[in-house]
Write a protein that holds these residues in place. Structure first.
Motif, mmCIF file in Angstrom:
data_model
loop_
_atom_site.group_PDB
_atom_site.id
_atom_site.type_symbol
_atom_site.label_atom_id
_atom_site.label_comp_id
_atom_site.label_asym_id
_atom_site.label_seq_id
_atom_site.Cartn_x
_atom_site.Cartn_y
_atom_site.Cartn_z
ATOM 1 N N UNK A 96 73.460 12.606 20.995
ATOM 2 C CA UNK A 96 73.538 13.708 20.203
ATOM 3 C C UNK A 96 72.678 12.924 18.954
ATOM 4 N N UNK A 97 73.224 11.822 18.508
ATOM 5 C CA UNK A 97 72.635 10.946 17.153
ATOM 6 C C UNK A 97 71.430 10.813 17.409
ATOM 7 N N UNK A 98 70.763 10.352 18.469
ATOM 8 C CA UNK A 98 69.389 10.095 18.653
ATOM 9 C C UNK A 98 68.513 11.370 18.637
ATOM 10 N N UNK A 99 69.002 12.499 19.444
ATOM 11 C CA UNK A 99 68.123 13.734 19.198
ATOM 12 C C UNK A 99 68.064 14.233 17.858
ATOM 13 N N UNK A 100 69.369 14.427 17.409
ATOM 14 C CA UNK A 100 69.321 14.961 15.935
ATOM 15 C C UNK A 100 68.527 14.191 14.783
ATOM 16 N N UNK A 101 68.853 12.705 14.896
ATOM 17 C CA UNK A 101 68.311 12.126 13.707
ATOM 18 C C UNK A 101 66.841 11.513 14.087
ATOM 19 N N UNK A 102 66.315 11.759 15.313
ATOM 20 C CA UNK A 102 64.872 11.388 15.256
ATOM 21 C C UNK A 102 64.291 12.372 16.328
ATOM 22 N N UNK A 103 64.286 12.615 17.530
ATOM 23 C CA UNK A 103 63.600 13.387 18.419
ATOM 24 C C UNK A 103 63.381 14.704 17.863
ATOM 25 N N UNK A 104 64.359 15.325 17.307
ATOM 26 C CA UNK A 104 64.050 16.607 16.671
ATOM 27 C C UNK A 104 62.925 16.519 15.530
ATOM 28 N N UNK A 105 62.984 15.472 14.795
ATOM 29 C CA UNK A 105 61.960 15.449 13.997
ATOM 30 C C UNK A 105 60.502 15.293 14.614
ATOM 31 N N UNK A 106 60.379 14.519 15.551
ATOM 32 C CA UNK A 106 59.167 14.718 16.242
ATOM 33 C C UNK A 106 58.953 15.840 16.839
ATOM 34 N N UNK A 107 59.801 16.598 17.489
ATOM 35 C CA UNK A 107 59.524 17.880 18.167
ATOM 36 C C UNK A 107 59.182 18.859 17.139
ATOM 37 N N UNK A 108 60.049 19.061 16.193
ATOM 38 C CA UNK A 108 59.517 19.949 15.161
ATOM 39 C C UNK A 108 58.159 19.838 14.528
ATOM 40 N N UNK A 109 58.004 18.593 14.104
ATOM 41 C CA UNK A 109 56.818 18.206 13.446
ATOM 42 C C UNK A 109 55.445 18.740 14.435
ATOM 43 N N UNK A 110 55.362 18.618 15.728
ATOM 44 C CA UNK A 110 54.560 18.814 16.535
ATOM 45 C C UNK A 110 54.322 20.147 16.920
ATOM 46 N N UNK A 111 55.698 20.814 16.910
ATOM 47 C CA UNK A 111 55.642 22.304 17.342
ATOM 48 C C UNK A 111 55.040 23.042 16.068
ATOM 49 N N UNK A 112 55.304 22.782 15.066
ATOM 50 C CA UNK A 112 54.857 23.368 13.632
ATOM 51 C C UNK A 112 53.658 23.034 13.042
ATOM 52 N N UNK A 113 52.863 21.756 13.594
ATOM 53 C CA UNK A 113 51.795 21.293 13.101
ATOM 54 C C UNK A 113 50.670 22.228 12.763
ATOM 55 N N UNK A 114 50.375 23.179 14.102
ATOM 56 C CA UNK A 114 49.303 24.011 13.885
ATOM 57 C C UNK A 114 49.795 25.200 13.087
ATOM 58 N N UNK A 115 50.868 25.464 12.441
ATOM 59 C CA UNK A 115 51.209 26.265 11.546
ATOM 60 C C UNK A 115 50.815 25.737 9.988
#
Length: 210
Positions: A96-115
């Motif tokens: 949970x710590x890894x997914x919250x503190x890192x992977x969600x950063x990458x995931x949101x950045x790449x999902x929202x980049x086109x917007x």
């Protein structure tokens, strides 16, 4: 020149995570004061001032991240990723710590980049806890290469020697992501700025496991 004019965010859509406490809360308040339309995520603490939209979300879960993305505007001027949880005795779930503190950063950045508007920005609030990223650059790049949540989860589960570092390894990944992507075509071709700040020890929400 007024501060609102200097930052140029008045009337613009901005997304900020971790706005319920700590640095995220302070940044969200500043953005609101600058006249931005603030879309703020919280995990536990609700906002104590008015924003455009407040969204309660657990950023360690892909389905909740996807639901969050669906609630955000089609045009975004700036994305501020400020959230995090600590690996204290009250929160010992390494994954949970890894997914919250890192992977969600990458995931949101790449999902929202086109917007994100051309000449817009993405900013991470990282930590000086990740300053020794060079010692883990190979492992960090392996995480960054994961294209899906499932791949990332599998990698973390196979590398307990990294996830055991909890907060520190996640911050190293943030640093390496920015280093590896700051001149990537998807950012530089649209003049989208990608930055991370790395403050030292600060009494904020994560220190209290909020």
């Amino acid at each position: 020149m007024e501060l609102k004019s200097l930052f140029g965010l008045e009337g613009k859509n901005v997304v900020i995570t971790g706005a319920g406490s700590g640095m995220g809360h302070a940044a969200a308040k500043l953005l609101s004061d600058l006249g931005a339309h603030v879309y703020a995520t919280v995990r536990r603490k609700p906002m104590d001032f008015k924003v455009e939209k407040e969204i309660r979300v657990d950023l360690s879960r892909q389905e909740e991240l996807d639901a969050l993305v669906n609630q955000l505007p089609d045009q975004i001027e700036a994305l501020f990723l400020c959230h995090g949880i600590s690996n204290t005795p009250g929160n010992t779930n390494a994954l949970e710590v890894q997914l919250t503190n890192y992977y969600s950063f990458q995931y949101l950045t790449e999902r929202l980049l086109p917007r994100i508007n051309s000449s817009g920005s993405v900013t991470f609030i990282s930590s000086d806890g990740g300053k020794d990223w060079r010692s883990s650059i190979t492992e960090c790049l392996e995480v960054i290469s994961c294209k899906t949540f499932g791949e990332a989860i599998s990698w973390y589960q196979c590398h307990p020697e990294c996830t055991g570092g909890g907060y520190v390894f996640a911050k190293k990944c943030q640093h390496v992501y920015v280093m590896s992507k700051v001149h990537a075509p998807e950012f530089i071709d649209r003049k989208i700025r990608l930055n991370a700040i790395a403050p030292g020890m600060t009494k904020t929400g994560p220190a209290q496991n909020l």
